[in-house]
Design a protein around this motif. Structure first.
Motif, PDB file in Angstrom:
ATOM      1  N   GLN A 170       0.851  -1.196   0.000  1.00 18.78           N
ATOM      2  CA  GLN A 170       0.000   0.000   0.000  1.00 18.78           C
ATOM      3  C   GLN A 170       0.885   1.244   0.000  1.00 18.78           C
ATOM      4  OE1 GLN A 170      -3.490   0.682  -0.001  1.00 18.78           O
ATOM      5  NE2 GLN A 170      -2.816   2.788  -0.135  1.00 18.78           N
ATOM      6  N   PRO A 171       0.829   2.035  -1.070  1.00 14.84           N
ATOM      7  CA  PRO A 171       1.650   3.254  -1.107  1.00 14.84           C
ATOM      8  C   PRO A 171       1.154   4.279  -0.084  1.00 14.84           C
ATOM      9  CG  PRO A 171       0.822   2.692  -3.305  1.00 14.84           C
ATOM     10  CD  PRO A 171       0.094   1.840  -2.305  1.00 14.84           C
ATOM     11  N   ALA A 172       2.103   4.906   0.584  1.00 16.40           N
ATOM     12  CA  ALA A 172       1.742   5.964   1.531  1.00 16.40           C
ATOM     13  C   ALA A 172       1.052   7.090   0.773  1.00 16.40           C
ATOM     14  CB  ALA A 172       2.995   6.482   2.232  1.00 16.40           C
ATOM     15  N   HIS A 173       0.087   7.701   1.393  1.00 15.63           N
ATOM     16  CA  HIS A 173      -0.629   8.870   0.879  1.00 15.63           C
ATOM     17  C   HIS A 173      -1.475   8.580  -0.362  1.00 15.63           C
ATOM     18  CE1 HIS A 173       1.727  11.071   3.793  1.00 15.63           C
ATOM     19  NE2 HIS A 173       2.837  10.629   3.241  1.00 15.63           N
ATOM     20  N   GLN A 174      -1.661   7.322  -0.747  1.00 14.26           N
ATOM     21  CA  GLN A 174      -2.509   7.002  -1.893  1.00 14.26           C
ATOM     22  C   GLN A 174      -3.781   6.319  -1.407  1.00 14.26           C
ATOM     23  OE1 GLN A 174      -0.662   5.265  -5.257  1.00 14.26           O
ATOM     24  NE2 GLN A 174       0.987   6.766  -5.307  1.00 14.26           N
ATOM     25  N   THR A 175      -4.804   6.333  -2.238  1.00 17.20           N
ATOM     26  CA  THR A 175      -6.116   5.853  -1.818  1.00 17.20           C
ATOM     27  C   THR A 175      -6.100   4.392  -1.391  1.00 17.20           C
ATOM     28  OG1 THR A 175      -6.771   5.289  -4.066  1.00 17.20           O
ATOM     29  CG2 THR A 175      -7.354   7.488  -3.269  1.00 17.20           C
ATOM     30  N   LEU A 176      -6.978   4.096  -0.448  1.00 11.24           N
ATOM     31  CA  LEU A 176      -7.149   2.747   0.068  1.00 11.24           C
ATOM     32  C   LEU A 176      -8.174   2.044  -0.828  1.00 11.24           C
ATOM     33  CD1 LEU A 176      -7.491   3.788   3.800  1.00 11.24           C
ATOM     34  CD2 LEU A 176      -5.467   2.807   2.718  1.00 11.24           C
ATOM     35  N   ASP A 177      -7.669   1.201  -1.703  1.00 10.07           N
ATOM     36  CA  ASP A 177      -8.559   0.552  -2.658  1.00 10.07           C
ATOM     37  C   ASP A 177      -8.873  -0.891  -2.292  1.00 10.07           C
ATOM     38  OD1 ASP A 177      -8.741   2.836  -4.263  1.00 10.07           O
ATOM     39  OD2 ASP A 177      -6.851   2.330  -5.242  1.00 10.07           O
ATOM     40  N   SER A 178      -8.171  -1.430  -1.310  1.00  9.82           N
ATOM     41  CA  SER A 178      -8.383  -2.836  -0.973  1.00  9.82           C
ATOM     42  C   SER A 178      -8.338  -3.035   0.534  1.00  9.82           C
ATOM     43  CB  SER A 178      -7.315  -3.703  -1.658  1.00  9.82           C
ATOM     44  OG  SER A 178      -7.574  -5.059  -1.416  1.00  9.82           O
ATOM     45  N   LEU A 179      -9.228  -2.384   1.238  1.00  9.26           N
ATOM     46  CA  LEU A 179      -9.326  -2.508   2.687  1.00  9.26           C
ATOM     47  C   LEU A 179     -10.241  -3.684   2.999  1.00  9.26           C
ATOM     48  CD1 LEU A 179      -8.207  -0.765   5.034  1.00  9.26           C
ATOM     49  CD2 LEU A 179     -10.381   0.415   5.050  1.00  9.26           C
ATOM     50  N   GLN A 180      -9.779  -4.604   3.853  1.00  9.50           N
ATOM     51  CA  GLN A 180     -10.555  -5.794   4.196  1.00  9.50           C
ATOM     52  C   GLN A 180     -10.501  -6.011   5.703  1.00  9.50           C
ATOM     53  OE1 GLN A 180      -8.207  -8.481   1.772  1.00  9.50           O
ATOM     54  NE2 GLN A 180      -9.836  -8.564   0.245  1.00  9.50           N
ATOM     55  N   PHE A 181     -11.265  -7.010   6.163  1.00  9.93           N
ATOM     56  CA  PHE A 181     -11.215  -7.339   7.582  1.00  9.93           C
ATOM     57  C   PHE A 181     -11.498  -8.816   7.800  1.00  9.93           C
ATOM     58  CE2 PHE A 181     -15.790  -7.016   7.275  1.00  9.93           C
ATOM     59  CZ  PHE A 181     -16.302  -7.809   8.293  1.00  9.93           C
ATOM     60  N   ILE A 182     -11.039  -9.267   8.959  1.00  7.53           N
ATOM     61  CA  ILE A 182     -11.401 -10.572   9.512  1.00  7.53           C
ATOM     62  C   ILE A 182     -12.077 -10.257  10.832  1.00  7.53           C
ATOM     63  CG2 ILE A 182     -10.574 -12.779  10.413  1.00  7.53           C
ATOM     64  CD1 ILE A 182      -8.035 -12.344   8.670  1.00  7.53           C
ATOM     65  N   GLY A 183     -13.269 -10.787  11.048  1.00 12.73           N
ATOM     66  CA  GLY A 183     -13.988 -10.476  12.270  1.00 12.73           C
ATOM     67  C   GLY A 183     -14.516 -11.717  12.960  1.00 12.73           C
ATOM     68  N   ASN A 184     -14.153 -11.864  14.201  1.00 12.75           N
ATOM     69  CA  ASN A 184     -14.667 -12.945  15.042  1.00 12.75           C
ATOM     70  C   ASN A 184     -15.211 -12.297  16.308  1.00 12.75           C
ATOM     71  OD1 ASN A 184     -13.759 -15.231  13.429  1.00 12.75           O
ATOM     72  ND2 ASN A 184     -11.702 -14.549  13.983  1.00 12.75           N
ATOM     73  N   GLY A 185     -16.520 -12.256  16.405  1.00 11.36           N
ATOM     74  CA  GLY A 185     -17.092 -11.637  17.581  1.00 11.36           C
ATOM     75  C   GLY A 185     -18.569 -11.381  17.419  1.00 11.36           C
ATOM     76  N   CYS A 186     -19.029 -10.440  18.186  1.00  8.05           N
ATOM     77  CA  CYS A 186     -20.462 -10.133  18.224  1.00  8.05           C
ATOM     78  C   CYS A 186     -20.900  -9.408  16.960  1.00  8.05           C
ATOM     79  CB  CYS A 186     -20.774  -9.299  19.458  1.00  8.05           C
ATOM     80  SG  CYS A 186     -20.178  -7.602  19.384  1.00  8.05           S
ATOM     81  N   ALA A 187     -22.203  -9.297  16.812  1.00  6.17           N
ATOM     82  CA  ALA A 187     -22.784  -8.646  15.634  1.00  6.17           C
ATOM     83  C   ALA A 187     -22.320  -7.195  15.513  1.00  6.17           C
ATOM     84  CB  ALA A 187     -24.311  -8.722  15.703  1.00  6.17           C
ATOM     85  N   ILE A 188     -22.196  -6.490  16.626  1.00  8.41           N
ATOM     86  CA  ILE A 188     -21.803  -5.082  16.571  1.00  8.41           C
ATOM     87  C   ILE A 188     -20.366  -4.940  16.101  1.00  8.41           C
ATOM     88  CG2 ILE A 188     -21.394  -2.990  17.945  1.00  8.41           C
ATOM     89  CD1 ILE A 188     -23.890  -3.790  19.592  1.00  8.41           C
ATOM     90  N   SER A 189     -19.448  -5.751  16.603  1.00  6.71           N
ATOM     91  CA  SER A 189     -18.043  -5.616  16.188  1.00  6.71           C
ATOM     92  C   SER A 189     -17.860  -5.976  14.721  1.00  6.71           C
ATOM     93  CB  SER A 189     -17.108  -6.442  17.075  1.00  6.71           C
ATOM     94  OG  SER A 189     -17.289  -7.821  16.880  1.00  6.71           O
TER      95      SER A 189
END
Length: 148
Positions: free
Chosen positions: A52-71
């Motif tokens: 990810q180049p510094a100061h350039q747009t975030l085009d591929s932001l992802q997540f892994i989530g293990n938890g409650c519905a709110i998180s």
């Protein structure tokens, strides 16, 4: 404006059951930051590409989530909100969200968005950390991209 409870529940459940940008693992091309809530065990990892180049747009932001519905819903909303923004813009939005989450004030906009709906979690003070952990992980991950 206070978001009605039915809308809050519907948005949270929609993002929990059908999250956007969720992946099973980081993968060899990704770099992630995980935060765990020690009180409940929720774990959220926010992921960006290793290159990810510094100061350039975030085009591929992802997540892994293990938890409650709110998180999980919060991580889904975060990745959706920050896509296409520069790290600087993303950090400004993260800080604004976390400040709003701690404030007693209602959102100033009358528009019902997923983000404003998520802020309605303030009605349940014990659950605000569930909404905040993805945003804290994103802040830790993105801050180094802005320090050049």
């Amino acid at each position: 404006m206070a978001v009605p409870a039915e809308i809050f529940e519907a948005v949270i459940l929609q993002h929990h059951k059908h999250p956007v940008h969720e992946v099973e693992e980081i993968g060899s091309c990704g770099c992630g930051q995980q935060i765990t809530n020690p009180l409940c065990g929720d774990e959220v990892t926010i992921i960006i590409p290793k290159d990810q180049p510094a100061h350039q747009t975030l085009d591929s932001l992802q997540f892994i989530g293990n938890g409650c519905a709110i998180s999980r819903a919060s991580a889904s909303i975060l990745t959706n909100e920050l896509q296409g923004k520069s790290p600087e813009q993303a950090l400004a939005q993260i800080d604004q969200f976390l400040t709003s989450l701690q404030s007693a004030d209602e959102p100033t906009s009358d528009e019902i968005t997923d983000l404003n709906t998520l802020l309605s979690v303030k009605r349940f003070p014990a659950r605000t950390e569930c909404a905040a952990i993805a945003w804290r992980a994103a802040r830790q991950l993105l801050t180094p991209l802005t320090q050049n």
